[in-house]
Design a protein around this motif. Structure first.
Motif, short mmCIF file in Angstrom:
data_model
loop_
_atom_site.label_atom_id
_atom_site.label_comp_id
_atom_site.label_asym_id
_atom_site.label_seq_id
_atom_site.Cartn_x
_atom_site.Cartn_y
_atom_site.Cartn_z
N ARG A 40 0.73 -1.22 -0.03
CA ARG A 40 -0.14 0.04 0.04
C ARG A 40 0.80 1.40 0.02
O ARG A 40 0.28 2.18 -0.37
CB ARG A 40 -1.04 0.02 1.12
N LYS A 43 3.37 3.27 -4.27
CA LYS A 43 2.36 4.09 -5.31
C LYS A 43 2.52 3.57 -6.59
O LYS A 43 1.61 3.30 -7.41
CB LYS A 43 2.47 5.61 -5.22
N LEU A 46 0.85 0.19 -7.02
CA LEU A 46 -0.58 0.52 -7.31
C LEU A 46 -1.03 0.75 -8.50
O LEU A 46 -1.96 0.46 -8.91
CB LEU A 46 -1.06 1.41 -5.93
N ILE A 47 -0.39 1.96 -9.07
CA ILE A 47 -0.74 2.54 -10.42
C ILE A 47 -0.49 1.35 -11.31
O ILE A 47 -1.38 1.27 -12.36
CB ILE A 47 0.27 3.54 -10.60
N SER A 48 0.39 0.49 -11.37
CA SER A 48 0.61 -0.46 -12.29
C SER A 48 -0.46 -1.62 -12.13
O SER A 48 -0.93 -2.35 -13.06
CB SER A 48 2.10 -1.28 -12.01
N LEU A 49 -0.73 -1.97 -10.98
CA LEU A 49 -1.90 -2.82 -10.56
C LEU A 49 -3.43 -2.40 -11.26
O LEU A 49 -4.02 -2.87 -11.70
CB LEU A 49 -2.28 -3.21 -9.13
N ALA A 50 -3.40 -0.99 -11.03
CA ALA A 50 -4.73 -0.45 -11.60
C ALA A 50 -4.55 -0.58 -13.12
O ALA A 50 -5.72 -1.02 -13.89
CB ALA A 50 -4.54 1.01 -11.37
N PHE A 51 -3.46 -0.40 -13.83
CA PHE A 51 -3.69 -0.75 -15.32
C PHE A 51 -3.75 -1.99 -15.92
O PHE A 51 -4.45 -2.41 -16.70
CB PHE A 51 -2.10 -0.14 -15.88
N ILE A 53 -5.25 -4.31 -13.93
CA ILE A 53 -6.75 -4.60 -13.97
C ILE A 53 -7.66 -4.07 -15.09
O ILE A 53 -8.54 -4.57 -15.46
CB ILE A 53 -7.34 -3.97 -12.54
N PHE A 54 -7.04 -2.71 -15.34
CA PHE A 54 -7.86 -2.25 -16.77
C PHE A 54 -7.96 -3.17 -17.88
O PHE A 54 -8.57 -3.12 -18.53
CB PHE A 54 -7.41 -1.09 -16.75
N SER A 317 3.64 -2.36 -17.48
CA SER A 317 2.70 -2.43 -15.89
C SER A 317 2.74 -3.90 -15.41
O SER A 317 2.76 -3.74 -14.14
CB SER A 317 1.23 -2.27 -16.54
#
Length: 335
Positions: A40, A43, A46-51, A53-54, A317
């Motif tokens: 957590r 950062k 976490l941004i890579s994880l968001a990409f 998932i997208f 990512s």
């Protein structure tokens, strides 16, 4: 606890003094909680994880967007939007509200629709090949490290022999024979299905070696732990020791290896499509779209950069996510 003050006279009342100091409660954290706490704070991961998932969500949604909802149509041509040289009439490769990423030169198919739908096939190939490679690598790595002796020696020589074969050249050289064998023994329909299965099998068959070595190194230390010796003393079978005692303690390196192998296979699919092995048009993949766009890199640069940027974003990512997970799960790995 009550104590009597010696300075007080006889008959004086005893003073009640509470000598018990307050003790702060300390809550212990599991290794998973510690790893999630480190994750957590990262950062970039976490941004890579968001990409990630997208991209995965977009790949799952693309077939529904095409076949069910009709939002996209990667096969529909639009010759009216092209000039006599096959270039889009509108500027920037035909980018407009109707075609946010432009049009494909010479045919006029929507670039967004083709890239979005091609994402599904590229990730499907990459995930399937990764699952095969991970399964082979984990099983053989556990058996090699836990059994030791001649079993370890044989598996080690198989790894060396596999690494000695050039994967790309093998794919190209054996493509004709391999496609025939896949169609004969697996009874797949001729065309892109057979080509996709062939690419998945070859990538999986040549990609497991690094996982096997990582798992073997972890197992060499785990097999000396007390819970393994206890299982052996209780008469547990080899299969139980391998897959019920040792395997649950390997989830961290397996997860990291999976996230690092996925982008490698996405790039491999793109490279193989560029070399003419894999799914062919009109069925889109990120690889064959990029291969086709090279012809128009000078005249319609946007058509070339869109699939290239998507492939680069996926690879970066997944790689950043894998590095972040490795640091979170094993904070001493970079020391």
């Amino acid at each position: 606890m009550s104590v009597t003050d010696p300075k007080l006279g006889a008959g004086a009342a005893t003073a009640a003094v509470d000598t018990a100091a307050p003790v702060a409660s300390v809550a212990s954290k599991s290794p998973m909680q510690l790893a999630m706490g480190r994750l957590r704070k990262d950062k970039l991961t976490l941004i890579s994880l968001a990409f990630v998932i997208f991209f995965m969500a977009a790949a799952l949604l693309a077939p529904l967007a095409f076949h069910v909802f009709g939002w996209i149509d990667p096969l529909k041509t639009n010759q009216a939007a092209l000039d006599e040289f096959g270039r889009p009439n509108a500027a920037w490769g035909g980018i407009s509200w109707s075609h946010p990423l432009g049009l494909e030169p010479s045919i006029g198919r929507d670039t967004l629709a083709r890239v979005w739908y091609g994402l599904t096939f590229s990730l499907l190939i990459a995930v399937s090949a990764t699952m095969i490679a991970m399964t082979l690598g984990v099983v053989l790595g556990i058996v090699s490290g836990a059994a030791g002796g001649w079993v370890d020696a044989i598996i080690g020589r198989i790894i060396d022999l596999t690494l000695a074969f050039p994967q790309t050249l093998m794919l190209l050289a054996l493509s004709t024979t391999g496609l025939i064998m896949v169609r004969t023994y697996l009874h797949t329909p001729a065309g892109n299905v057979t080509a996709a299965v062939y690419v998945v099998l070859v990538l999986g068959a040549f990609g497991w070696t690094s996982v096997a070595r990582i798992v073997r190194g972890q197992v060499l230390s785990l097999r000396e732990r007390e819970f393994v010796h206890a299982a052996q003393m209780m008469g547990a079978s080899r299969l139980r020791i391998y897959f019920r005692e040792i395997l649950p303690n390997l989830w961290a390196p397996i997860l990291v290896s999976f996230t690092l192998m996925m982008p490698a296979f996405v790039s491999a699919e793109a490279a193989l499509s560029f070399l003419g092995v894999g799914i062919t048009a009109p069925t889109p993949t990120l690889g064959n779209i990029l291969s086709d766009s090279v012809r128009y890199a000078d005249s319609v640069a946007t058509y070339f950069f869109v699939p290239a940027v998507v492939i680069a974003a996926i690879v970066v990512s997944f790689n950043l996510l894998g590095d972040g997970l490795r640091d979170a799960l094993d904070p001493k790995s970079d020391r």
